[in-house]
Scaffold this motif. Structure first.
Motif, short mmCIF file in Angstrom:
data_model
loop_
_atom_site.label_atom_id
_atom_site.label_comp_id
_atom_site.label_asym_id
_atom_site.label_seq_id
_atom_site.Cartn_x
_atom_site.Cartn_y
_atom_site.Cartn_z
N PRO A 1 0.81 -1.23 0.00
CA PRO A 1 0.00 0.00 0.00
C PRO A 1 0.84 1.27 0.00
O PRO A 1 0.43 2.26 -0.59
CB PRO A 1 -0.83 -0.13 1.28
N LEU A 2 2.03 1.22 0.65
CA LEU A 2 2.91 2.39 0.71
C LEU A 2 4.35 1.92 0.64
O LEU A 2 4.69 0.83 1.12
CB LEU A 2 2.69 3.18 2.00
N PHE A 3 5.24 2.74 0.05
CA PHE A 3 6.67 2.50 0.05
C PHE A 3 7.36 3.66 0.74
O PHE A 3 6.91 4.83 0.64
CB PHE A 3 7.19 2.37 -1.39
N TYR A 4 8.49 3.34 1.46
CA TYR A 4 9.19 4.34 2.25
C TYR A 4 10.67 4.34 1.86
O TYR A 4 11.24 3.29 1.51
CB TYR A 4 9.04 4.03 3.75
N PRO A 5 11.32 5.52 1.93
CA PRO A 5 12.76 5.57 1.59
C PRO A 5 13.61 4.87 2.63
O PRO A 5 13.37 5.00 3.83
CB PRO A 5 13.03 7.09 1.55
N CYS B 1 9.05 -1.84 1.56
CA CYS B 1 7.58 -1.93 1.59
C CYS B 1 7.06 -1.57 2.98
O CYS B 1 7.81 -1.32 3.92
CB CYS B 1 7.11 -3.32 1.17
N HIS B 2 5.76 -1.58 3.07
CA HIS B 2 5.09 -1.20 4.32
C HIS B 2 5.48 -2.15 5.47
O HIS B 2 5.78 -1.71 6.58
CB HIS B 2 3.57 -1.25 4.09
N ARG B 3 5.49 -3.45 5.23
CA ARG B 3 5.82 -4.42 6.28
C ARG B 3 7.25 -4.26 6.75
O ARG B 3 7.54 -4.21 7.95
CB ARG B 3 5.58 -5.84 5.77
#
Length: 952
Positions: A919-923, A930-932
């Motif tokens: 659902p979301l990606f983070y740097p 990934c979110h997990r």
């Protein structure tokens, strides 16, 4: 009209306004006790009406229900009284889960039904509490009940019931009408003190002050209309604040200006203290003799006023007093007033010129431009109708379409359009599924498109997982709107019901003669609950254990036997009171009607004589096996105790054995031999993941082979449950972790709330396996922390304890009753190094109560059920994820991570788990995670189950 009376089968004569026990046959009411009701009127058979005087022609005023034929043997006329209108009373246990010790207490109701006159069982007596001078003596007499409150079944609320003569705060003409018509007044508890107070008159206009429009001065204690005060009051003072009238305020200001001390005046105690009003009868003096039988008979035969067959009338918070004068005014309780802006229309000032100008561009309502004609078959001739039917049958050869409502409606509409346009019916075709609707101005489908096999399979899988939560099912299908899913669910459910009904009919026609009940076992009473001769298995009462009784009654479900003695059966049917005598564990009945405690290792077929003394080294032979054993026994892997097949289940594939109540298994008696455990069943259905590692325990299982994906079947840890994320957890872990819940607590499925387990449980180290990563709990007697599975494998004590609850906290705490203990049940884990006190009772997982439920079942059903009635599964999961997204930094401040604004052309990939679906990606380290993986790095759960990938 003469007083109509009937004679019941037990010889009691009853008439109008008498109270009776009412109940259909035993099989229809499914073991519930009798209902208490008041006879309002006797009615003729359905379809037979009375004459103008209320009489039934050619019918005697006295009817005998024992005999349906006259002296000559001819049947009575069809105009006899065969029905009765009853005003119901409720028992407190019928409307609330709160335990009530008084079995003679009832709740009145303004609710009536028409029943068959043969359902009347016996006569009883019900009066108001205030009319009983000796309550203890009243309750000692049989068939006596009392009430002091009223329950409304429509708004689900209870109201106080007081005598109409106690209402004094009313104008004289209204009070006289109220007293002359009704015996009792129904009102809210907070209104009763105002109704029973003296007559309140406005100090300004000397008119009566009704409760909602009244304000009282806090100093002079006089009453005023809110509109008579200058300036008028728009609302009453808030709770905790008082109001003073103008003279009292002026007097207070003058006293302040005169610099007189006010301290004494503030604390002056009024000379006349207002006595707290109560509806309870005066206390019986010490040594005062109880009322004699004559006084009791006078009370039970006391005349009660009825108006339009009801002794009650609502006169509470939302009542207009003047409506009482109207004899046709409704007497039912109300939950809110119908006066106010919520129930009124806001109409703007009307201007004729503006109205004509604003509506000139709109089509006239009711004209041809706004009305769409669906069918004018009624205007056609017979030949034209025959031609229409012939063309309609020629449009399709499918039998399902010829009976489809949508298809028939559209065909009739199109044929009507051709008839209006004077076109031939043969020009109509049904090739296009679209139609034009005038009020939508667009083309729409007149029926849903056909469902393919993939969509049907996805729909049925969603029904198995989510039940009737159709929004979650729609997410499983993905290609259909919620409206299409709802319509298809109706058709699909009807098809399933049709198949079930056909299967039931086939089973009834093929039922063998041996499966039919024997008519000699049950007497011919109309209730069908008297057993002539109990069988050998049901030779004792299911409540008091007695073996001798003149009459045996059928017992409700959940008892050890299916019969009750005469005393217990009568007490259950009349008073819903059944004092079940608990069975001591390990006791067996003896042949002479006595019971003795069974010693460990004693054969079940041993004689009743005392056992001879033996030496310590001697061993008692085990129970005989073979033909003498009626039911084979299996040993449960949880409690290591043997039990009969059915209570202890054995997996057909892996040979795992466990009590049904300790793993949430609900199995039909005919499917016991083919039962499969959750893990073996998942191999066939693929409902959840094939990787069965417990999400609440670290690493792999100890008792598992290296290449085996499943726990060994020789341990209770084989019992696993699926989670809402298609993972697996041990049944023990899901029960003893406080934060987890079940969407169906009776079957221990599906486990929810793993993401709500706090971080400290995951970060703490287990004192038994010295590993981290799993959720730990603390010992009940020491600060040691360990995993649930580790505690089980190391022999720690796992069970449930019932602790008493204070009376002030009973409404805030869930109270359970288990083996004669009442209180709050809580799970406990105790290290094996601790010694358990003899006064402390710990119930094992498989220990059962009188109803056959295990302690684990009772705990889960009362404390582990997710709120499925208030929200569906997807919404509950989203609410838990909202709490997870709030991550706090080292300073304690809340940090909301900023996701990457990805473009559709560049799909990111997780640096660690290589997934592209998140659902979301983070740097992270010049790349993306990934979110997990991101929340695993931050020390929090990012999904409903434990993440499968970690960041080192």
């Amino acid at each position: 009209m003469a007083q109509v009376s009937i004679t019941l089968k037990n010889g009691d004569k009853v008439k109008t306004n008498d109270h009776v026990y009412c109940s259909p046959s035993w099989t229809v009411r499914d073991g519930t006790p009798y209902s208490v009701a008041r006879i309002m009127e006797f009615l003729p058979p359905d379809g037979v009406s009375r004459n103008t005087n209320g009489h039934i022609s050619n019918t005697s005023d006295t009817v005998d229900t024992n005999n349906t034929k006259d002296v000559k043997g001819k049947p009575k006329e069809s105009s006899s009284y065969t029905r009765v209108r009853l005003a119901w009373y409720y028992r407190p246990s019928d409307v609330s889960d709160r335990p009530v010790a008084d079995s003679r207490l009832l709740l009145a109701a303004i609710y009536s039904e028409v029943c068959d006159i043969t359902q009347l069982r016996a006569k009883c007596y019900v009066i108001h509490r205030n009319k009983i001078s000796d309550l203890a003596g009243w309750k000692k007499r049989p068939d006596r009940f009392y009430f002091n409150r009223l329950f409304d079944p429509y708004i689900k609320r209870e109201f106080e019931v007081i005598q109409s003569t106690d209402v004094r705060n009313l104008p004289t003409h209204i009070r006289d009408v109220l007293i002359s018509r009704y015996e009792y007044v129904v009102a809210e508890k907070e209104v009763v003190p105002d109704l029973t107070d003296t007559l309140r008159l406005c100090n300004t206009c000397t008119e009566w002050c009704p409760h909602p429009e009244t304000v009282q001065c806090d100093r002079c204690k006089k009453f005023f209309h809110m509109s008579c005060v200058q300036p008028p009051l728009l609302a009453k003072p808030s709770r905790g604040y008082g109001w003073t009238c103008a003279p009292c305020s002026k007097a207070h200001e003058d006293k302040v200006d005169s610099h007189e001390p006010l301290g004494g005046a503030r604390h002056v105690t009024p000379s006349q203290t207002t006595k707290v009003k109560t509806n309870a009868p005066p206390a019986r003096g010490r040594g005062r003799p109880r009322k004699d039988r004559g006084q009791a008979e006078k009370e039970e035969n006391m005349e009660i006023k009825h108006f339009n067959m009801w002794p009650f009338r609502y006169f509470g918070l939302y009542t207009v007093a003047e409506d009482t004068l109207d004899p046709d005014d409704l007497i039912f309780p109300r939950a809110a007033t119908r006066v106010g802006p919520k129930f009124q229309a806001t109409v703007l000032p009307f201007s004729a010129s503006e109205s004509v100008a604003s509506t000139s561009d709109l089509d006239e309502r009711g004209g041809d431009a706004t009305i769409e004609v669906l069918s004018i078959v009624n205007e056609m001739t017979e030949d034209e109708v025959a031609e229409l039917e012939r063309c309609k049958r020629a449009l399709t050869s499918r039998s399902d379409l010829q009976s489809s409502v949508d298809w028939l409606t559209e065909v009739t509409h199109r044929l009507t359009e051709a008839y209006v346009a004077k076109r031939a019916f043969s020009t109509v075709n049904m090739k296009s599924p679209m139609r034009f609707e005038k009020w939508k101005k667009v083309e729409t489908r007149y029926t849903d498109r056909e469902w393919n096999d993939e969509e049907i399979a996805a729909f049925e899988d969603g029904i198995l997982v989510h039940g009737a939560e159709l929004r979650a099912v729609r997410e499983e299908v993905g290609t259909r709107s919620i409206q299409e899913v709802v319509r298809f669910y109706g058709h699909w459910k009807n098809d399933k019901l049709r198949e079930d009904n056909a299967r039931i009919r086939a089973g009834l026609t093929a039922k063998p003669e041996s499966a039919r009940p024997l008519s000699s076992e049950i007497s011919s009473d109309d209730e069908g609950s008297i057993v002539k001769q109990p069988t050998k298995a049901n030779s004792s009462c299911g409540a008091c254990r007695t073996k001798e009784s003149k009459t045996w009654w059928k017992a409700p479900k959940g008892l050890t036997t299916n019969v009750l003695c005469d005393n217990c059966g009568t007490s259950w049917r009349k008073y819903a009171d059944l004092n079940v005598r608990p069975i001591r564990e390990g006791s067996v009945p003896l042949s002479k009607g006595k019971s003795a405690e069974k010693r460990e290792g004693t054969p079940l077929t041993a004689p009743s004589a005392k056992r001879a003394k033996t030496s310590v080294s001697a061993q008692t032979p085990p129970p005989p096996a073979g033909p003498s054993s009626s039911v084979p026994h299996l040993r449960c892997m949880a409690c290591q105790k043997s039990g009969p097949i059915g209570k202890v289940l054995k997996c057909k594939q892996c040979q795992f054995r466990v009590h049904a109540g300790s793993c949430g298994a609900v199995v039909d008696p005919g499917d016991v031999e083919s039962w499969l455990c959750e893990l073996c069943q998942n191999v066939k259905t693929l409902e959840a993941s094939l990787n069965t590692n417990c999400l609440l325990c670290p690493g792999t299982h100890r008792n598992r082979k290296k290449d085996d994906l499943y726990p060994a079947p020789d341990t209770y840890l084989r019992a696993c449950k699926p989670t809402e994320g298609q993972g697996w957890v041990h049944s023990l872990c899901s029960v003893f972790i406080p934060e987890t819940t079940f969407s169906d607590s009776s079957r221990l499925r599906v486990v929810e709330g793993i993401s709500t387990v706090p971080t400290n449980r995951w970060s703490s180290r287990c004192s038994l396996c010295s590993q981290t990563g799993g959720a730990v709990v603390r010992c009940s007697d020491c600060p040691k922390e360990f995993h649930i599975s580790c505690a089980w494998l190391h022999g720690n004590k796992l069970g449930f304890e019932i602790q008493p609850v204070k009376s002030s906290r009973r409404e805030l705490t869930t109270i359970v009753n288990f083996n004669d203990e009442t209180g709050s049940m809580s799970p406990v884990i105790i290290c094996k190094e601790h010694t358990i006190s003899s006064k402390r009772v710990i119930y094992d997982i498989c220990e059962t109560n009188d109803g056959g439920e295990t302690a684990l079942q009772v705990y889960c059903q009362n404390y582990k059920q997710a709120p499925v009635s208030r929200s569906h599964a997807l919404l509950r999961k989203a609410q838990r994820l909202d709490g997870v997204l709030n991550i706090r930094n080292s300073d304690g401040a809340t940090v909301i991570p900023t996701p990457v604004d990805t473009k559709p052309a560049a799909d990111p990939c997780c640096l660690k788990c290589k997934t592209t679906c998140s659902p979301l990606f983070y740097p992270f380290k010049n790349d993306f995670v990934c979110h997990r993986c991101y929340f695993q790095e931050r020390g929090a759960e990012g999904s409903e189950d434990k993440p499968s990938c970690t960041i080192s």
